[in-house]
Design a protein around this motif. Structure first.
Motif, PDB file in Angstrom:
ATOM      1  N   ARG A 219       0.820  -1.214   0.000  1.00  0.00           N
ATOM      2  CA  ARG A 219       0.000   0.000   0.000  1.00  0.00           C
ATOM      3  C   ARG A 219       0.852   1.263   0.000  1.00  0.00           C
ATOM      4  NH1 ARG A 219      -3.839   0.389   5.010  1.00  0.00           N
ATOM      5  NH2 ARG A 219      -4.400  -1.652   4.150  1.00  0.00           N
ATOM      6  N   TYR A 220       1.949   1.243   0.746  1.00  0.00           N
ATOM      7  CA  TYR A 220       2.706   2.477   0.939  1.00  0.00           C
ATOM      8  C   TYR A 220       4.014   2.550   0.148  1.00  0.00           C
ATOM      9  CZ  TYR A 220      -0.497   3.316   4.821  1.00  0.00           C
ATOM     10  OH  TYR A 220      -1.628   3.524   5.576  1.00  0.00           O
ATOM     11  N   CYS A 221       4.476   1.457  -0.396  1.00  0.00           N
ATOM     12  CA  CYS A 221       5.786   1.437  -1.065  1.00  0.00           C
ATOM     13  C   CYS A 221       5.650   0.960  -2.506  1.00  0.00           C
ATOM     14  CB  CYS A 221       6.761   0.519  -0.309  1.00  0.00           C
ATOM     15  SG  CYS A 221       6.989   0.989   1.429  1.00  0.00           S
ATOM     16  N   LYS A 222       6.242   1.699  -3.427  1.00  0.00           N
ATOM     17  CA  LYS A 222       6.202   1.299  -4.831  1.00  0.00           C
ATOM     18  C   LYS A 222       7.173   0.150  -5.101  1.00  0.00           C
ATOM     19  CE  LYS A 222       4.852   5.844  -6.624  1.00  0.00           C
ATOM     20  NZ  LYS A 222       5.253   6.970  -7.510  1.00  0.00           N
ATOM     21  N   ARG A 223       8.271   0.121  -4.362  1.00  0.00           N
ATOM     22  CA  ARG A 223       9.277  -0.921  -4.566  1.00  0.00           C
ATOM     23  C   ARG A 223       9.355  -1.791  -3.327  1.00  0.00           C
ATOM     24  NH1 ARG A 223      15.777   0.335  -5.110  1.00  0.00           N
ATOM     25  NH2 ARG A 223      16.521  -1.835  -5.159  1.00  0.00           N
ATOM     26  N   VAL A 224       9.452  -3.078  -3.529  1.00  0.00           N
ATOM     27  CA  VAL A 224       9.541  -4.035  -2.432  1.00  0.00           C
ATOM     28  C   VAL A 224      10.754  -4.928  -2.652  1.00  0.00           C
ATOM     29  CG1 VAL A 224       8.422  -5.951  -1.227  1.00  0.00           C
ATOM     30  CG2 VAL A 224       7.046  -4.032  -2.054  1.00  0.00           C
ATOM     31  N   VAL A 225      11.511  -5.128  -1.586  1.00  0.00           N
ATOM     32  CA  VAL A 225      12.649  -6.041  -1.592  1.00  0.00           C
ATOM     33  C   VAL A 225      12.354  -7.141  -0.585  1.00  0.00           C
ATOM     34  CG1 VAL A 225      15.109  -6.297  -1.059  1.00  0.00           C
ATOM     35  CG2 VAL A 225      14.291  -4.252  -2.266  1.00  0.00           C
ATOM     36  N   ALA A 226      12.535  -8.392  -0.998  1.00  0.00           N
ATOM     37  CA  ALA A 226      12.247  -9.525  -0.110  1.00  0.00           C
ATOM     38  C   ALA A 226      13.499 -10.342   0.138  1.00  0.00           C
ATOM     39  CB  ALA A 226      11.159 -10.408  -0.711  1.00  0.00           C
ATOM     40  N   LEU A 227      13.689 -10.710   1.405  1.00  0.00           N
ATOM     41  CA  LEU A 227      14.765 -11.611   1.802  1.00  0.00           C
ATOM     42  C   LEU A 227      14.171 -12.924   2.268  1.00  0.00           C
ATOM     43  CD1 LEU A 227      17.103  -9.258   3.891  1.00  0.00           C
ATOM     44  CD2 LEU A 227      17.434 -10.010   1.534  1.00  0.00           C
ATOM     45  N   LYS A 228      14.893 -13.997   2.009  1.00  0.00           N
ATOM     46  CA  LYS A 228      14.503 -15.323   2.490  1.00  0.00           C
ATOM     47  C   LYS A 228      15.772 -16.092   2.817  1.00  0.00           C
ATOM     48  CE  LYS A 228      11.862 -19.448   1.160  1.00  0.00           C
ATOM     49  NZ  LYS A 228      11.056 -20.067   0.067  1.00  0.00           N
ATOM     50  N   ALA A 229      15.909 -16.483   4.073  1.00  0.00           N
ATOM     51  CA  ALA A 229      17.110 -17.207   4.529  1.00  0.00           C
ATOM     52  C   ALA A 229      18.389 -16.464   4.155  1.00  0.00           C
ATOM     53  CB  ALA A 229      17.124 -18.620   3.947  1.00  0.00           C
ATOM     54  N   GLY A 230      18.350 -15.139   4.290  1.00  0.00           N
ATOM     55  CA  GLY A 230      19.547 -14.329   4.052  1.00  0.00           C
ATOM     56  C   GLY A 230      19.805 -13.960   2.617  1.00  0.00           C
ATOM     57  N   LYS A 231      19.012 -14.478   1.689  1.00  0.00           N
ATOM     58  CA  LYS A 231      19.220 -14.182   0.271  1.00  0.00           C
ATOM     59  C   LYS A 231      18.142 -13.229  -0.240  1.00  0.00           C
ATOM     60  CE  LYS A 231      21.484 -18.522  -1.146  1.00  0.00           C
ATOM     61  NZ  LYS A 231      22.708 -17.888  -1.697  1.00  0.00           N
TER      62      LYS A 231
END
Length: 264
Positions: A219-231
């Motif tokens: 809702r508030y951010c145009k860009r999203v960065v996702a981490l999973k198990a440090g990657k």
């Protein structure tokens, strides 16, 4: 607005024993962006934010972190000039990190310590400029009426807005917010997210915010960065986070708690 990178992370890793909290993470943050950092608990989100400011050292090796074109750390060592960088980065903690026995005003005024003699801050001998900046910041975040109250008498939402005001007095150009709404009720959480969004849109502050609430991220951010198990497993527009990708990030259990109205 310039799109020059204000934060750069290249091939950063961080190990705690046999566990890798960060595993070769690379990330560029441009001036004026508002980015959500998401992922399961233990994915490395907080470690990444703390590493960006040098509060957490990364592993020795090829990893490099820079802010405003200046080194923060490399090869597992924090730069001797990291203080010059930190003064321009405001860090918002989940538990507010205010001094409970001090007034909200004093807590906010502490944001000026990087620019005034420490002894003046210790005795509350704030320069006129700091007093004006603190009251202006408190008004900006909507809690000026509570300036004289002890921080520990305020609600969580009021304290968190005070923490943001402190970053404004600090004259931060970048705000790193680590789970800033995790301890708040839904109404207070929405107000804090709206405030961060407005500071980004109206004041041009660069914001990186870690969130467990995926609906807030989209809702508030145009860009999203996702981490999973440090990657780093996703870096793109919020619109790209469809159901399948979110289940890939969080696991099949995410289906059971998928928010109402989520994107298909």
């Amino acid at each position: 607005m310039s799109d020059a990178a204000v934060l750069t992370v290249r091939n950063a890793s961080k190990s705690f024993g046999a566990r890798k909290a960060l595993d070769g993470v690379s990330l560029n943050v441009s001036r004026g962006e508002m980015i959500a950092l998401i992922g399961p608990s233990g994915s490395g989100k907080s470690t990444l934010l703390r590493s960006i400011t040098g509060l957490q050292t990364i592993d020795a090796g090829p990893g490099v972190i820079e802010a405003f074109g200046q080194p923060v750390q490399s090869a597992g060592k924090v730069s001797k000039k990291v203080r010059d960088v930190r003064i321009r980065i405001g860090f918002i903690f989940q538990q507010f990190n205010l001094v409970g026995r001090l007034t909200l005003f004093s807590n906010v005024a502490l944001g000026s310590l990087g620019r005034i003699p420490v002894v003046r801050g210790l005795f509350g001998l704030w320069p006129k400029e700091t007093k004006q900046a603190a009251m202006a910041a408190l008004a900006r975040v909507g809690v000026a009426d509570y300036a004289g109250q002890r921080a520990n008498t305020l609600s969580g939402g009021q304290q968190q807005r005070g923490a943001i005001a402190r970053a404004l007095v600090q004259k931060a150009k970048v705000i790193l917010a680590d789970e800033p709404v995790a301890s708040l009720d839904p109404v207070s959480a929405r107000k804090v997210m709206e405030l961060l969004s407005d500071l980004n849109a109206s004041d041009g502050l660069t914001v990186v915010v870690t969130l467990h609430q995926v609906d807030y991220a989209t809702r508030y951010c145009k860009r999203v960065v996702a981490l999973k198990a440090g990657k780093l497993v996703y870096d793109g527009p919020a619109s790209g986070l469809d159901r399948a990708r979110l289940i890939d990030i969080y696991g099949p259990e995410f289906e059971d708690v998928f928010w109402e109205g989520a994107p298909e």
